[in-house]
Design an enzyme around this catalytic site. Structure first.
Site, PDB file in Angstrom:
ATOM      1  N   HIS A 173     -36.495  20.724  41.650  1.00  0.00           N
ATOM      2  CA  HIS A 173     -35.513  21.433  41.050  1.00  0.00           C
ATOM      3  C   HIS A 173     -34.063  21.619  41.674  1.00  0.00           C
ATOM      4  CE1 HIS A 173     -38.778  22.224  38.207  1.00  0.00           C
ATOM      5  NE2 HIS A 173     -37.711  21.849  37.365  1.00  0.00           N
ATOM      6  N   ARG A 226     -35.161  24.213  25.781  1.00  0.00           N
ATOM      7  CA  ARG A 226     -36.666  24.437  26.136  1.00  0.00           C
ATOM      8  C   ARG A 226     -36.776  26.012  26.375  1.00  0.00           C
ATOM      9  NH1 ARG A 226     -38.470  21.419  31.479  1.00  0.00           N
ATOM     10  NH2 ARG A 226     -37.244  22.949  32.543  1.00  0.00           N
ATOM     11  N   ASN A 285     -41.064  14.180  35.285  1.00  0.00           N
ATOM     12  CA  ASN A 285     -41.039  14.732  36.677  1.00  0.00           C
ATOM     13  C   ASN A 285     -42.470  15.432  37.028  1.00  0.00           C
ATOM     14  OD1 ASN A 285     -38.465  14.005  36.696  1.00  0.00           O
ATOM     15  ND2 ASN A 285     -37.740  15.878  36.069  1.00  0.00           N
ATOM     16  N   ASP A 286     -42.688  16.364  35.888  1.00  0.00           N
ATOM     17  CA  ASP A 286     -43.886  16.918  36.066  1.00  0.00           C
ATOM     18  C   ASP A 286     -45.137  15.863  35.567  1.00  0.00           C
ATOM     19  OD1 ASP A 286     -43.710  19.312  37.144  1.00  0.00           O
ATOM     20  OD2 ASP A 286     -42.562  20.019  35.228  1.00  0.00           O
ATOM     21  N   ARG A 293     -44.012  17.890  43.587  1.00  0.00           N
ATOM     22  CA  ARG A 293     -42.661  17.089  43.471  1.00  0.00           C
ATOM     23  C   ARG A 293     -41.715  17.849  44.570  1.00  0.00           C
ATOM     24  NH1 ARG A 293     -40.949  19.250  37.524  1.00  0.00           N
ATOM     25  NH2 ARG A 293     -38.741  18.720  38.035  1.00  0.00           N
TER      26      ARG A 293
END
Ligand code: PEP
Ligand code: MG
Length: 579
Positions: A194, A337, A459-460, A470
């Protein structure tokens, strides 16, 4: 002498400026081994720091105002008592002696050990005393190294400052978002952590995972940050400086040229209309988005409203934030989200996240379902804001249909509450499911029956498919968006969406990587959501692509399980001119 460091490129061009070292206290402590004759002086230095800490605490205790709450005195007494305990005031001395560590390192080792012991305590009250220990240790650190720089005030930064940090948390990045500085570099972090994502959204040159920059770079030293190649040059000589100034001008020139397509629609050469949407983290980011030529917001990471503060935002505060974004976007879709907290995005007030393995723990929708009141306050705020624009609600980190159904029950419950209270909301708020866990991708068909859209969080999805943290740069070379297993899951999700007539977008970093645009187009993707900084390069790729020419190469890529072949085909796909 100049030194060259290599790390992970985050983009943003090239910066030339002066280093400004910033520290996140305990995690940044210096580590060095002592010569035998240095050990007694190091123990004395430690004793002096403990003594100074005691003096400070006693002074604070003596100056408590009469009307102060009684707990304040009790806490300070507790801190004085903890400081006197052998585990804090004596055992680090033994570590200095036996392991020949410098005092800060010894204290850090002892602190880690104590934290581990506290974490294992079952009883809540005692376990929470861990924070008191941390606060006392933090004070000793400050007294050991009075000059250790702390996070600077954002307004103290100037435009040629290059921030050099061991690490920057997502909350730190939010803290710095409105500051003026030229670039940043860190020693740790994965390419889709992030921190890296926020770094990209700052649109500044940045390089992460440099490992030793904090040790090698001195305050105010001249450095070059090449965010395109992942290179940092400390103390460059005149020749290197001239070359990088040339490259900087060339990069800026290319960037300016690209801005000529800002207003063009994203349409392929054979006329397919592609939706380019924006990812944002804060409500105020929306102003910039309006100007960037997107057709909506594909991902508002609402959890950033919950970070970097001591208390939970109220429903009204959240409502204001969502209303603002919806209003500024004037009827364009705004996909919000629900809070994706946990793992590396754990606010101070959240006590859940002491897990051994937080990325597999109580994160995203799991946390929301475990805290229904907190979740419903957000859903209510979203629904209330829905009368001010086109809000869509997106649930993160789903892993199964029952989880989605529970989230939908909470959504219906929030509507019912508002109805009972006579509060207006739009009837047609669309709901979406994030596909970012392999299990969700595999059952995308059943999820699709209950939602209005799907959004792939690559990404996940990559993290969980390949079992690669990550955030961990030691495994970032294994983080592979074109791994055949990842491509199969993305393809399956896109095809499922097409079959079910449920729109699918990608909102992970893959969507903003122009090298992957044609591959995703070839997989059938028509909606890409990314940081505005990536929009023009992706749009450029769309404008120069022809779906019929892409299709056969993409098909061969998707059939192959040979990484070398896939990489070669990707190169072929990106060949210019045409494909
Ligand atoms: C993702 O996982 O791809 C995503 C968009 O969510 P985040 O990066 O915030 O986890
Ligand atoms: Mg995610």
């Amino acid at each position: 002498m100049s030194i060259i460091l290599h790390g992970v490129a985050i983009g943003g061009g090239i910066a030339i400026g002066r280093a400004h070292l910033i520290s996140r206290s305990m995690d940044d402590v210096a580590h060095y081994l002592l010569e035998d004759e240095e050990i007694p002086a190091e123990k004395t230095r430690f004793d002096e720091a403990v003594k100074a800490t005691r003096k400070e605490l006693e002074m604070l205790w003596g100056s408590i105002p009469e009307n102060a709450p009684a707990e304040l005195g009790a806490f300070l007494s507790l801190h004085i008592m903890l400081l006197g305990d052998v585990t804090i005031s004596r055992e680090p001395r033994e570590i200095i002696e036996k392991q020949r560590c410098n005092a800060e390192w010894a204290l850090k080792l002892q602190c880690d050990h104590l934290v581990e012991q506290f974490d294992a305590i079952e009883e809540d009250y005692l376990r929470e005393r861990k924070n008191d220990v941390l606060q006392v240790v933090e004070r000793i650190f400050k007294n050991l190294d009075g000059d250790a720089p702390q996070l600077p005030a954002p307004e103290d930064l100037v435009d040629d400052h290059i921030l050099v940090a061991h690490d920057l948390s997502p909350a730190d990045m939010v803290y710095f978002k409105d500051s003026n500085f030229a670039a940043f570099v860190t020693d740790v972090g994965g390419a889709t952590s992030h921190t890296a994502i926020l770094g990209r959204s700052l649109d500044l040159p940045s390089v992460i995972a440099l490992h030793h920059s904090r040790e090698l770079i001195r305050e105010d030293e001249m450095i070059i940050v090449d965010g395109e190649q992942g290179v940092v040059i400390i103390n460059p000589d005149a020749l290197v400086l001239t070359e990088y100034r040339r490259r900087q001008r060339a990069w800026r020139g290319a960037r300016r040229k690209l801005s000529s397509i800002r207003k063009s629609n994203a349409v392929t050469r054979d006329g397919a209309v592609i939706e380019l949407l924006a990812n944002i983290e804060r409500p105020q980011d929306v102003e910039e988005v309006r100007e960037s030529g997107v057709v909506g917001i594909g991902l508002f990471r609402s959890e950033f409203l919950f970070l970097g503060r001591d208390t939970l935002p109220t429903e009204d505060e959240q409502f204001e934030a969502y209303r603002h974004v919806a209003t500024v976007m004037k009827g364009m879709p705004v996909t919000i989200r629900t809070m994706d907290l946990g793992a590396d995005k754990s606010p101070k007030w959240l006590n859940h996240c002491q897990a051994e393995n937080p990325a597999l723990g109580l994160t995203g929708i799991r946390l929301c379902l475990a805290e229904p009141l907190m979740f419903r306050a957000q859903l209510r705020a979203l629904l209330r804001a829905s009368v001010h624009g086109k809000i869509r609600v997106l649930f993160p980190m789903l892993n199964s249909l029952p989880e989605l159904k529970q989230a939908l029950v909470q959504f219906e419950y929030a509507k019912e509450e508002l109805r009972d209270e006579g509060i207006a909301y739009a009837d047609d708020v669309e709901v979406g499911a994030m596909i970012e866990i392999p299990s969700a991708a595999l059952v995308a068909g059943s999820l699709a029956k209950h939602v209005d859209f799907l959004s792939i969080g690559t990404n996940d999805l990559i993290q969980y498919t390949l079992a690669i943290d990550r955030n961990d740069d030691t495994v970032s070379h294994l983080y592979d968006p074109i791994h055949p297993a990842v491509l199969k899951l993305i393809l399956h999700t896109i095809k499922t969406g097409i079959k079910a007539n449920v729109p699918v977008s990608v909102c992970g970093e893959m969507a903003g990587d122009a090298r992957l645009t044609r591959l995703l187009l070839g997989m059938g993707l028509r909606k890409f959501s990314m940081h505005p900084a990536n929009l023009l390069s992706v749009k450029q790729r769309v404008l120069t692509s022809h779906l019929d020419e892409i299709a056969p190469i993409a098909t061969r890529m998707l059939r192959s399980e040979d990484p070398d072949k896939i990489a070669d085909l990707l190169q072929m796909l990106n060949a210019e001119p045409g494909v």
